[in-house]
Design a protein around this motif. Sequence first.
Motif, mmCIF file in Angstrom:
data_model
loop_
_atom_site.group_PDB
_atom_site.id
_atom_site.type_symbol
_atom_site.label_atom_id
_atom_site.label_comp_id
_atom_site.label_asym_id
_atom_site.label_seq_id
_atom_site.Cartn_x
_atom_site.Cartn_y
_atom_site.Cartn_z
ATOM 1 N N GLY A 207 0.592 -1.132 -0.090
ATOM 2 C CA GLY A 207 0.071 0.083 0.059
ATOM 3 C C GLY A 207 0.828 1.367 -0.077
ATOM 4 N N LEU A 208 2.041 1.137 0.336
ATOM 5 C CA LEU A 208 2.886 2.335 0.253
ATOM 6 C C LEU A 208 3.042 2.941 -1.067
ATOM 7 N N ILE A 209 2.562 4.150 -1.085
ATOM 8 C CA ILE A 209 2.529 5.013 -2.574
ATOM 9 C C ILE A 209 4.078 5.395 -2.875
ATOM 10 N N ASP A 210 4.147 4.957 -4.246
ATOM 11 C CA ASP A 210 5.486 5.490 -4.743
ATOM 12 C C ASP A 210 4.985 6.696 -5.982
ATOM 13 N N TRP A 211 5.458 7.899 -5.690
ATOM 14 C CA TRP A 211 4.628 9.092 -6.054
ATOM 15 C C TRP A 211 5.447 9.056 -7.857
ATOM 16 N N SER A 212 6.513 8.429 -7.938
ATOM 17 C CA SER A 212 6.948 8.353 -9.239
ATOM 18 C C SER A 212 6.040 7.576 -10.282
ATOM 19 N N THR A 233 0.672 7.179 2.421
ATOM 20 C CA THR A 233 1.834 7.803 2.278
ATOM 21 C C THR A 233 2.401 8.252 3.464
ATOM 22 N N LYS A 234 3.376 9.157 3.558
ATOM 23 C CA LYS A 234 4.003 9.909 4.932
ATOM 24 C C LYS A 234 3.847 11.366 4.479
#
Length: 309
Positions: A207-212, A233-234
């Motif tokens: 679930g951790l979003i990779d903004w790339s 995200t953080k």
Amino acid sequence: MKIVFMGTPQAAVPTLRQIVEDGHEVVAVWTQPDKPSGRGNKVSFPPVKEFALAHGLSVFQPARIKNDETKQLFASHDADVVVVVAYGRILPAEFLRAPRWGCINVHFSLLPLYRGAAPTNWAIVNGETETGVTTMFMEPTLDTGPILLQSKTKIGEQETAPELMQRLAEIGATLLGETLSNLGQLTPRPQHDRDATFAPILKKEDGLIDWSLSAFDIERRIRGFQPWPNAYTKFLSKTLILWEAEPALSRTSGISNGEVIVALGDELVVQCGERTALRLVEVQPEARKRIVARDFINGMHLKVGDRFG
């Protein structure tokens, strides 16, 4: 028919209801053991158990299913067929051989596509426009058995995994009813491994979003990873869950991925990869309730140039 039903979550309940309504004799319902949940660790029943008890059905909840005692208990039901819907365990070979007609699984994908534990989630995340339900005879290997019937459905553009799962559960119940009614006339067709895709069990880190990634990819993760692990995200070193968002193309350049490019009124827009941007609609700060973007902007004094991730 004398049926043993095996299932645990809410998604399995419509199929059990269909079996009861169709007049089959449910000789036993097997489900996972009760578990503590919530802040008070109060013990809660699996949804299948709640339905079974409300309808006077016999419920079994063994903690282990691979010992001799449990295998003998299962065989003692003397079932014509076993129906399995998201039971939560891989069945031993002795279970598969016990009923006269074998074990039938209701699987929430169009097999051999999306074999595995989380087909509904991964279908959304991967951008599929169509999915469905398959009934099949079970084999010792996971989701590889001969196909009996299938039913297709479109995936809505804004549909979340829980919403799609609710629809598939009802489709699956109807399909299982049709499968049992025509069991003697159906010709099982083998799956071809060369066509298979997979839907592995979800992990927290998925679930951790990779903004790339593009905003369109991220938005599908927001819908597909509900209700767990969620897309998150953080922000200021704390977790922020994203519940609803809208992707769009971006005309900005020279902006870092994850950077806030609009923070005004109801508009909270974050730069993503591939010249796209994500408008956040509803979020959930750590240890707080879900809130709309305007409240998050005001509460955190968010401004252009702040970074997520």
